[in-house]
Motif scaffolding. Structure first.
Motif, PDB file in Angstrom:
ATOM      1  N   ALA A 160      11.146 -30.860  -5.174  1.00  0.00           N
ATOM      2  CA  ALA A 160      12.235 -31.712  -4.672  1.00  0.00           C
ATOM      3  C   ALA A 160      12.512 -32.884  -5.594  1.00  0.00           C
ATOM      4  CB  ALA A 160      11.916 -32.205  -3.263  1.00  0.00           C
ATOM      5  N   GLU A 188      18.634 -36.890   7.016  1.00  0.00           N
ATOM      6  CA  GLU A 188      17.315 -36.488   7.482  1.00  0.00           C
ATOM      7  C   GLU A 188      17.211 -34.977   7.349  1.00  0.00           C
ATOM      8  OE1 GLU A 188      16.411 -38.025  11.315  1.00  0.00           O
ATOM      9  OE2 GLU A 188      15.010 -36.417  11.800  1.00  0.00           O
ATOM     10  N   VAL A 189      16.114 -34.505   6.748  1.00  0.00           N
ATOM     11  CA  VAL A 189      15.830 -33.075   6.746  1.00  0.00           C
ATOM     12  C   VAL A 189      15.090 -32.789   8.051  1.00  0.00           C
ATOM     13  CG1 VAL A 189      14.607 -31.201   5.585  1.00  0.00           C
ATOM     14  CG2 VAL A 189      15.705 -33.007   4.230  1.00  0.00           C
ATOM     15  N   TYR A 190      15.551 -31.825   8.831  1.00  0.00           N
ATOM     16  CA  TYR A 190      14.925 -31.584  10.131  1.00  0.00           C
ATOM     17  C   TYR A 190      13.419 -31.391   9.945  1.00  0.00           C
ATOM     18  CZ  TYR A 190      13.885 -29.946  14.761  1.00  0.00           C
ATOM     19  OH  TYR A 190      13.335 -29.845  16.013  1.00  0.00           O
ATOM     20  N   PRO A 191      12.593 -32.121  10.711  1.00  0.00           N
ATOM     21  CA  PRO A 191      11.180 -32.219  10.337  1.00  0.00           C
ATOM     22  C   PRO A 191      10.242 -31.159  10.914  1.00  0.00           C
ATOM     23  CG  PRO A 191      11.667 -33.835  12.006  1.00  0.00           C
ATOM     24  CD  PRO A 191      12.946 -33.065  11.761  1.00  0.00           C
ATOM     25  N   TYR A 205      14.944 -30.220   0.647  1.00  0.00           N
ATOM     26  CA  TYR A 205      14.495 -31.580   0.325  1.00  0.00           C
ATOM     27  C   TYR A 205      15.185 -32.108  -0.927  1.00  0.00           C
ATOM     28  CZ  TYR A 205      10.973 -31.357   3.931  1.00  0.00           C
ATOM     29  OH  TYR A 205      10.367 -31.287   5.136  1.00  0.00           O
ATOM     30  N   PHE A 248      16.073 -42.051   5.333  1.00  0.00           N
ATOM     31  CA  PHE A 248      15.409 -40.808   5.743  1.00  0.00           C
ATOM     32  C   PHE A 248      15.572 -40.557   7.247  1.00  0.00           C
ATOM     33  CE2 PHE A 248      13.223 -41.409   1.714  1.00  0.00           C
ATOM     34  CZ  PHE A 248      12.954 -40.115   1.276  1.00  0.00           C
ATOM     35  N   MET A 297       6.197 -30.164   7.410  1.00  0.00           N
ATOM     36  CA  MET A 297       7.428 -30.775   6.928  1.00  0.00           C
ATOM     37  C   MET A 297       7.426 -32.288   7.118  1.00  0.00           C
ATOM     38  SD  MET A 297       9.782 -27.688   8.258  1.00  0.00           S
ATOM     39  CE  MET A 297      11.341 -28.434   7.875  1.00  0.00           C
TER      40      MET A 297
END
Lengths: 451, 451
Positions: free
Chosen positions: A269, B384-387, B370, A45, A145
């Protein structure tokens, strides 16, 4: 008296300090496996590892008062007469780290930290003075998020550790706080949380009585709080009810909306809905958490307590810097999980990480055995060449005790024929193979490589 | 004054104790990589992990005298008024462990142990009060086979860590002892070793003078010792010369023979001869080692000193048990090696363990981003999904700072067309792919997965 004689006459008792423990191979192999899985999930992650010292100035860990009445710390004066303490969690060291390195790390900053901590509390069942914490946090953002991601990480951790029967309980401190504020009771939040936390011990009536005695909360108000924490149903229904209960209260409704966003997003998701539960009764950390709160329970063994817990907080490092660092994170209860897995028998305990033992029948052929060991290793097959010149019987006894799956056997006959005997120690079946065949056979039997 | 106000008015300086250090992500990612490689190599030879407490009774670590004049330890009295000390190596804890658990572990016993140790010495360049040791040992056997295996492990460690330019120096204490015994000087062994150890500082003449002054060794005998340590040539030639020098001395010749067996076997098993050197000048550990001795140097940077050292000893746990436990092992100098690798620029330093960032263009599509993140993760692609909910420009700046290799980009157009834009952040090239194509593309670009 020579030093050798002295050593012989005054043996020191080999013992471990009270509350501390050794890890023998079987437990340690399992423990390393859990740690590696946790690290790999965190990395997948985009969380980065950090480490901080075991020792810090007491002022850094405990604040200027250095109050250790509540928690007995390992605190002492070092060679430079500095007041120092062994870290008792990874949160305060992370706060200090973030304040010190803020310019280098930037925000948002996502870190994981696996580290040993020490607490001088009275050791009891399952409680030790030295244990490992496995934390991950995202700081420098109050975005929903990062709440969503935290929940995804917890879910992935549990799956990758091999569980499918678990439930992640979620709450949001904003909801209760919204209700309290709406009823003019926000200043009593700490007393309310402390009372709610005792419900299993003192029951509903006890909680109502305590709220009255400690904070002058009327019985009907206390009932209202209790009803809130006792809401049942699926998350969607509960959230709709809460919208009605909190009508017109801005931050309370914001808490409901945020909670809904988290639920809906993680389910969309791919997180199965049946593993999530909105549970307004969890109040982890009391004052510390200010937004979402997570606890994770094993369906078959809720008695082990939460195995992965965390939540959102307003400001990580207020003790060290004026820069506000809101964040969210959680901590995997590694040792608790390991104990549960051993009790649930869902973990293969091994004495040795290698799968294959190369036995020695002919001491004049040592290089051949080692060469084979190297070939197997190069093919990803963990193996051990028996390390002594002993009878074959003794070698097989060792193989048994260590739990190897296969033994390779070769004497002068096999060397002449250019083959290796391989014995399956479980099935007690033996076959003769060429080296190429042997490697292919072991690769297929042992894939995927056990950790 | 509320606690919040108090916190605001009295900030505590975020600092680290003298001689201690934080590990920031780039260093820690590299460090975890080295540790994982070391663990994997140890496991591939059948060594099992153990762990022991950071704190032990002072008596256990320092013996009954508790003499800490030579080494400044972190020693204090705990809550129970016990005299305790933080471990300063992993050898004494292993001796205590072996004595305590001998019946459970049996012999031969092969363990590895990666653990932090603490020494209160004056910190200097490259010297810290807290550092990690990575030891492996085989105890309970005096077989030459465990010497051979130790050398194979050292060689494999260096290769798997990415080095090909290194030299393992090997000596055998039995050879020098044999010579000394033959000349009636065995009782002077410690003085001789201590003098030899100073050769770089005080030169040949100094060593001869010191042997004379400290132990009454005649100049011609001192010359003989020096000539022995200065023998040159390939191992085979040197060993043949030593056989002549040690003629008729049984244990000396046994040492030569054993050394020859080790050399010949590991070379036959595949270790390149040019990475091995018989070096009679190394005297690691002085009194401690009694047989084979190993030191490992980087060819390009010998100035870093030995990065993996060890040897054979007669008895590990004599302080704790009457059972004799001969053994052999070595220790990887992890932090030294890391420093060398950084200086030699043979290590890619990364701020983040993930390779891919999923950027957010459309906040109403969060579940889609996601979901993609989960799909990539399931395919072994760390992402990584930008948080945060921020402008695209800020997201790309973050991607740059963290060193991601690829950015995934999708807004309403892409969602309508069912595609993802993927941008190579190094090459600054962008292409549009279906999800299946995207996963295949990233898998091939990123294989093998970096650690």
């Amino acid at each position: 008296m020579s030093s050798k004689e002295k050593t012989k006459t005054t043996l020191i008792k080999p013992q471990v300090l009270k509350g501390f423990r050794d890890y023998l191979p079987a437990q340690m192999i399992a423990r390393e496996g859990l740690m590696e899985t946790a690290r790999e999930v965190y990395r997948s992650f985009g969380f980065s590892p950090i480490d901080t010292p075991a020792l810090e100035r007491t002022e850094v860990l405990l604040g200027k008062s250095g109050d250790e009445t509540e928690k007995q710390m390992f605190r002492f004066r070092d060679q430079g007469d500095r007041d120092v303490t062994m870290r008792f969690d990874l949160t305060i060291p992370f706060a200090r780290f973030a304040a010190l390195h803020l310019n280098e790390i930037g925000t948002p900053f996502k870190r994981y930290h696996l580290g040993t901590v020490w607490r001088g509390e009275n050791p009891g069942k399952g409680r030790f003075r030295e244990f490992m914490q496995c934390d991950f946090d995202t700081i420098g953002t109050d975005s929903v998020m990062s709440d969503i991601e935290t929940l995804l990480v917890i879910h992935e951790l549990m799956c990758r550790l091999g569980f499918d029967q678990f439930m992640i309980h979620m709450n949001n401190r904003q909801i209760l706080n919204g209700w309290l504020d709406k009823h003019g009771l926000l200043d009593q939040a700490t007393v309310v949380l402390r009372a709610l936390d005792k419900i299993l011990k003192i029951g509903r009536e006890g909680v109502i009585a305590e709220m009255g005695a400690q904070a002058g909360i009327a019985v009907e108000q206390a009932e209202g709080i209790l009803r809130l924490t006792e809401l049942k149903g699926n998350a969607n229904e509960m959230l709709t009810q809460l919208e009605a209960v909190l009508a017109d209260h801005e931050s309370g409704l914001a808490g409901v909306k945020r909670t809904r966003t988290i639920f809906e997003t993680v389910i969309a998701a791919g997180v199965p809905e049946e593993r999530l539960k909105l549970d307004l009764s969890i109040a982890r950390g009391l004052d510390y958490y200010t937004g979402v709160i997570f606890e994770t329970f094993l369906t078959e063994r809720p008695d082990f307590g939460s195995v992965c817990s965390g939540g959102r907080y307003d400001n990580l490092a207020g003790m060290f810097t004026k820069q506000e660092l809101p964040g969210v994170g959680a901590s995997l209860g590694l040792d608790r999980l390991l104990a549960a897995m051993i009790e649930m028998d869902c973990l293969e305990l091994r004495e040795c990480p290698a799968d294959v033992i190369v036995t020695i029948m002919d001491n004049d052929r040592l290089p051949e055995y080692y060469r084979l060991g190297q070939q197997l290793r190069a093919a990803g097959i963990r193996n051990e060449v028996y390390p002594e010149d002993k009878q074959f019987k003794k070698q097989m006894k060792y193989a048994d005790r260590k739990g190897f799956r296969f033994a390779i056997i070769a004497g002068s006959d096999e060397f002449e024929q250019g083959i290796w005997q391989v014995k399956d120690l479980k099935a007690q079946a033996q076959q003769a193979l060429s080296e190429t065949e042997l490697i292919a056979f072991l690769k297929s039997e042992l894939a995927p490589a056990a950790t």
